[in-house]
Design an enzyme around this catalytic site. Structure first.
Site, PDB file in Angstrom:
ATOM      1  N   CYS A   1     -14.022  40.017 -48.181  1.00 41.16           N
ATOM      2  CA  CYS A   1     -13.674  39.120 -47.061  1.00 41.16           C
ATOM      3  C   CYS A   1     -12.231  39.315 -46.594  1.00 41.16           C
ATOM      4  CB  CYS A   1     -13.932  37.673 -47.441  1.00 41.16           C
ATOM      5  SG  CYS A   1     -12.898  37.077 -48.800  1.00 41.16           S
TER       6      CYS A   1
ATOM      7  N   ARG B   1      -9.834  23.964 -42.582  1.00 41.92           N
ATOM      8  CA  ARG B   1      -9.660  24.737 -43.830  1.00 41.92           C
ATOM      9  C   ARG B   1      -8.867  23.858 -44.777  1.00 41.92           C
ATOM     10  NH1 ARG B   1      -7.923  30.978 -44.898  1.00 41.92           N
ATOM     11  NH2 ARG B   1     -10.080  31.181 -44.282  1.00 41.92           N
TER      12      ARG B   1
ATOM     13  N   ASP C   1     -13.968  39.845 -54.183  1.00 47.84           N
ATOM     14  CA  ASP C   1     -12.939  38.999 -53.565  1.00 47.84           C
ATOM     15  C   ASP C   1     -11.767  38.963 -54.551  1.00 47.84           C
ATOM     16  OD1 ASP C   1     -11.604  37.123 -51.999  1.00 47.84           O
ATOM     17  OD2 ASP C   1     -12.878  35.424 -52.560  1.00 47.84           O
TER      18      ASP C   1
ATOM     19  N   HIS D   1     -17.236  29.149 -48.269  1.00 41.02           N
ATOM     20  CA  HIS D   1     -16.646  29.819 -47.106  1.00 41.02           C
ATOM     21  C   HIS D   1     -17.808  30.336 -46.231  1.00 41.02           C
ATOM     22  CE1 HIS D   1     -13.820  31.655 -44.577  1.00 41.02           C
ATOM     23  NE2 HIS D   1     -13.386  32.655 -45.309  1.00 41.02           N
TER      24      HIS D   1
ATOM     25  N   ARG E   1     -16.143  38.261 -37.778  1.00 35.22           N
ATOM     26  CA  ARG E   1     -15.820  36.830 -37.826  1.00 35.22           C
ATOM     27  C   ARG E   1     -15.752  36.291 -36.396  1.00 35.22           C
ATOM     28  NH1 ARG E   1     -13.087  34.765 -42.185  1.00 35.22           N
ATOM     29  NH2 ARG E   1     -13.371  32.801 -41.066  1.00 35.22           N
TER      30      ARG E   1
ATOM     31  N   GLN F   1     -17.535  33.126 -43.339  1.00 35.09           N
ATOM     32  CA  GLN F   1     -17.406  34.518 -43.767  1.00 35.09           C
ATOM     33  C   GLN F   1     -18.775  35.139 -44.001  1.00 35.09           C
ATOM     34  OE1 GLN F   1     -14.357  36.355 -44.225  1.00 35.09           O
ATOM     35  NE2 GLN F   1     -15.885  37.980 -44.178  1.00 35.09           N
TER      36      GLN F   1
HETATM   37  N1  NVA Z   1     -11.521  33.200 -52.341  1.00 35.39           N
HETATM   38  C1  NVA Z   1     -10.451  33.401 -51.397  1.00 35.39           C
HETATM   39  C2  NVA Z   1     -10.997  33.697 -50.042  1.00 35.39           C
HETATM   40  C3  NVA Z   1      -9.953  33.964 -48.982  1.00 35.39           C
HETATM   41  C4  NVA Z   1     -10.523  34.218 -47.630  1.00 35.39           C
HETATM   42  C5  NVA Z   1      -9.575  32.168 -51.357  1.00 35.39           C
HETATM   43  O1  NVA Z   1     -10.122  31.047 -51.355  1.00 35.39           O
HETATM   44  O2  NVA Z   1      -8.362  32.300 -51.344  1.00 35.39           O
HETATM   45  N1   CP Z   2     -11.418  36.141 -44.904  1.00 34.88           N
HETATM   46  C1   CP Z   2     -10.643  35.149 -44.457  1.00 34.88           C
HETATM   47  O1   CP Z   2     -11.084  34.006 -44.318  1.00 34.88           O
HETATM   48  O2   CP Z   2      -9.378  35.512 -44.152  1.00 34.88           O
HETATM   49  P1   CP Z   2      -8.137  34.563 -43.773  1.00 34.88           P
HETATM   50  O3   CP Z   2      -7.776  33.815 -45.036  1.00 34.88           O
HETATM   51  O4   CP Z   2      -7.076  35.496 -43.317  1.00 34.88           O
HETATM   52  O5   CP Z   2      -8.571  33.615 -42.700  1.00 34.88           O
END
Ligand code: NVA
Ligand code: CP
Length: 301
Positions: free
Chosen positions: A259, A104, A219, A131, A287, A134
């Site tokens: 998500c 990540r 989101d 992502h 997930r 997800q």
């Molecule tokens: N768009 C959000 C998704 C989190 C799972 C982010 O990147 O923070």
């Molecule tokens: N939806 C998701 O990826 O959540 P986290 O940021 O908690 O991993």
């Protein structure tokens, strides 16, 4: 054969993705047997997180253990990655030891470089641009509730962010119509939209986009790394909340997904989060199952 990675949904073909969703549903059902069989006993997943996570970390770590393996959490705070060791060197070293790696991070290019130098499969656990994990869970959740998503109408409300980009890829791979309603200046990547113009339509008005849709998704308005823009975004997105009123324009059996983490009262109303049509808790749980199917797919190549 070249190592297979999962950096976006385009790394698997539509048939493979469909099989993976079916397998995820099966693995959810057969959890006790899988635990007993331990198909990936002694295999190790390296998990590199340069951003925060609850669901992704918990699901990958638990999933790997349920498969009989082990997961190793690596944070830049206490590895040499955080002190500037090149990503290419880290990829070479880590992949010489572990069997599969999830990452990540911020720039999508970074995971592409990491994958290029990794001798084992690399999974995108979120970048600034995509992502895909997800989306596996989201599609699984839709299929469990409503059957195939092929030919359905999905509406994305809000920021043209990493999740929105993965929805565009999903529309292509799973063959559904995607309508995106976002404020001016927050559109998804224009090249990605143009490449999928046969099934992706941009709207300004959320009601127009929601009309008759089978699934509404949103989101947060400020993603990780955009914390400084929070106040500006609150103002720009104020007409883009998904709530009961907006849901009333969708199909009568429309589902709602997010998500998570969610900001109640911002992109989603407090009430909607607790309604049965909001399948967000299953979406989060899936997930775990979808990623186990992904790990199995990649380790069995
Ligand atoms: N768009 C959000 C998704 C989190 C799972 C982010 O990147 O923070
Ligand atoms: N939806 C998701 O990826 O959540 P986290 O940021 O908690 O991993």
């Amino acid at each position: 054969m070249a190592t297979r990675h999962f950096l976006t949904l385009l790394d698997l073909n539509p048939e493979e993705l469909k099989g993976l969703i079916e397998r995820a549903i099966e693995m959810k059902r057969d959890l006790a047997q899988i635990r007993q069989r331990e198909p990936f006993k002694n295999q190790v997943m390296g998990m590199i997180f340069e951003k925060s996570s609850t669901r992704t970390r918990a699901s990958f770590e638990t999933g790997m253990v349920q498969l009989g393996g082990h997961a190793m959490f690596l944070s830049p705070r206490d590895t040499q990655l955080g002190r500037g060791e090149p990503i290419e060197d880290s990829a070479r070293v880590l992949s010489s030891m572990v069997d599969i790696i999830m990452l990540r991070t911020f720039e999508h290019q970074k995971i592409q470089r990491f994958a290029q130098y990794s001798s084992v499969p690399v999974i995108n656990a979120l970048t600034d641009d995509y992502h895909p994990c997800q989306l596996l869970a989201d599609i699984q959740t839709f299929v469990e509730h409503r059957g195939s998503i092929q030919g359905k109408s999905v509406t994305w409300i809000g920021d043209g962010n990493n999740m929105c980009h993965s929805y565009i890829n999903a529309a292509r791979q799973f063959d559904f119509e995607l309508r995106i309603a976002c404020p001016e200046g927050f559109e998804p990547n224009s090249e990605l939209v143009a490449a999928n113009k046969n099934r992706v339509v941009l709207h300004r008005n959320p009601e127009d986009a929601a009309k008759g849709a089978n699934l509404l998704v949103t989101d947060v308005w400020a993603s990780m790394g955009q914390e400084d823009e929070q106040n500006h975004r609150l103002e720009q997105f104020k007409n883009y909340q998904v709530n009961a009123e907006l849901m009333s324009h969708a199909a009568s059996d429309a589902l709602f997904m997010h998500c998570l983490p969610a900001h109640r009262g911002e992109e989603v109303s407090k009430e909607l989060m607790d309604e049965p049509k909001a399948v967000i808790w299953e979406e989060a749980e899936n997930r775990l199952h979808a990623q186990k199917a992904l790990i199995e797919f990649l380790l069995n190549q």
